[in-house]
Design an enzyme around this catalytic site. Structure first.
Site, PDB file in Angstrom:
ATOM      1  N   SER A  52       6.860   7.994  -4.457  1.00 20.51           N
ATOM      2  CA  SER A  52       8.207   8.412  -4.059  1.00 20.51           C
ATOM      3  C   SER A  52       9.296   7.719  -4.868  1.00 20.51           C
ATOM      4  CB  SER A  52       8.420   8.165  -2.563  1.00 20.51           C
ATOM      5  OG  SER A  52       8.248   6.802  -2.248  1.00 20.51           O
ATOM      6  N   CYS A  82       2.681  12.920   2.178  1.00 19.73           N
ATOM      7  CA  CYS A  82       2.598  11.529   1.715  1.00 19.73           C
ATOM      8  C   CYS A  82       3.909  11.086   1.057  1.00 19.73           C
ATOM      9  CB  CYS A  82       1.377  11.348   0.823  1.00 19.73           C
ATOM     10  SG  CYS A  82       0.816   9.645   0.793  1.00 19.73           S
ATOM     11  N   ARG A 111       6.631   2.754   3.990  1.00 20.50           N
ATOM     12  CA  ARG A 111       5.870   3.052   2.767  1.00 20.50           C
ATOM     13  C   ARG A 111       4.611   2.198   2.693  1.00 20.50           C
ATOM     14  NH1 ARG A 111       7.953   1.473  -2.231  1.00 20.50           N
ATOM     15  NH2 ARG A 111       6.323   2.717  -3.152  1.00 20.50           N
ATOM     16  N   HIS A 181      -2.959  14.171   2.865  1.00 21.47           N
ATOM     17  CA  HIS A 181      -2.886  15.144   1.767  1.00 21.47           C
ATOM     18  C   HIS A 181      -3.822  16.317   2.023  1.00 21.47           C
ATOM     19  CE1 HIS A 181      -1.086  12.482  -1.406  1.00 21.47           C
ATOM     20  NE2 HIS A 181      -1.617  11.540  -0.681  1.00 21.47           N
ATOM     21  N   GLU A 183      -3.744  19.031   0.681  1.00 21.34           N
ATOM     22  CA  GLU A 183      -3.943  19.744  -0.584  1.00 21.34           C
ATOM     23  C   GLU A 183      -5.147  19.228  -1.367  1.00 21.34           C
ATOM     24  OE1 GLU A 183      -1.613  17.587   0.046  1.00 21.34           O
ATOM     25  OE2 GLU A 183      -1.239  16.274  -1.673  1.00 21.34           O
TER      26      GLU A 183
HETATM   27  N1  GLN Z   1       2.694   5.016  -1.810  1.00 22.16           N
HETATM   28  C1  GLN Z   1       3.316   6.205  -2.291  1.00 22.16           C
HETATM   29  C2  GLN Z   1       4.833   6.147  -2.183  1.00 22.16           C
HETATM   30  O1  GLN Z   1       5.371   5.239  -1.670  1.00 22.16           O
HETATM   31  C3  GLN Z   1       2.804   7.438  -1.574  1.00 22.16           C
HETATM   32  C4  GLN Z   1       1.347   7.637  -1.857  1.00 22.16           C
HETATM   33  C5  GLN Z   1       0.901   9.059  -1.949  1.00 22.16           C
HETATM   34  O2  GLN Z   1       1.691  10.001  -2.033  1.00 22.16           O
HETATM   35  N2  GLN Z   1      -0.397   9.219  -1.986  1.00 22.16           N
HETATM   36  O3  GLN Z   1       5.483   7.030  -2.636  1.00 22.16           O
END
Ligand code: GLN
Length: 203
Positions: A52, A82, A111, A181, A183
């Site tokens: 992110s 996620c 997070r 996820h 997907e």
């Molecule tokens: N840890 C990631 C983040 O903070 C997210 C992990 C993921 O999308 N698999 O964006």
């Protein structure tokens, strides 16, 4: 509804390709979105898994962050998985000080909650609104939801283990988010739910 809804996938970084495939399987017409003009004509958007902080930086660099924020405020349906869940959160914990989200869902997410505290894991998750048995949740350094506002519907919580009770799927109006996820497992039921949300909003 005469034609398939057009659903974009924010494709700056992360696993956008898997979402494009899952959306087409669920009956949408999908396309990647990187630039502001590619938001034109969308009926919905998916914010994929990935990182992110990187997506936030790239969205600013590509000039797509503010128009996307405005589109969400104006009611564009969105599904975030996620990292995408983090982007849809109004508040984030354990983020670098300069990280900003798009916002839209009245929730606080933490997070890397699964990565840091109880390790990334896989497990069955029962999701409200998804029929046909639990989903297999894959959580990769995933966030969990620490708290939600009154307008947010909790769709799933972790059932066992150290993270039992943690919220991992939510919906607020036409915004949907999961910590896991779908997907990557080939289970199309969350994407089907999102396509239904998009179609219901149009009709
Ligand atoms: N840890 C990631 C983040 O903070 C997210 C992990 C993921 O999308 N698999 O964006």
């Amino acid at each position: 509804m005469t034609s398939a809804p057009t659903i974009g996938v924010l494709a700056l970084q992360g696993d956008g390709r898997e979402h494009l495939i899952a959306l087409d399987r669920a009956g949408a017409s999908s396309r990647p979105v990187r630039r502001p003009e590619e938001l034109e004509g969308l009926d919905g958007i998916v914010l994929p898994g990935g990182e992110s902080t990187t997506m936030d930086k790239l969205a600013r660099a590509f000039g797509v962050r503010d128009p996307l924020r405005a589109a969400l405020r104006a009611g564009l349906p969105a599904y975030g998985s996620c990292a995408g869940m983090i982007l849809l959160a109004d508040r984030v914990l354990d983020a670098p000080p300069d990280q900003e989200t798009l916002g839209g869902i009245d929730m606080t997410v933490r997070r890397n909650a699964f990565g840091r505290q109880v390790a990334s894991f896989e497990g069955d998750v029962k999701v409200t609104g998804v029929e046909g048995g639990p989903m297999h949740g894959v959580f990769i350094r995933a966030p969990w939801v620490e708290e939600v506002g009154a307008g947010v519907e909790v769709l799933a919580r972790v059932e066992g283990g150290e993270a039992a009770g943690r919220i991992v799927a939510v919906r607020q109006g036409s915004l949907l988010a999961t910590s896991f996820h779908p997907e990557v497992t080939g289970d199309g039921r969350v994407h089907e739910m999102f396509v239904r949300i998009v179609i219901d909003r149009q009709t």
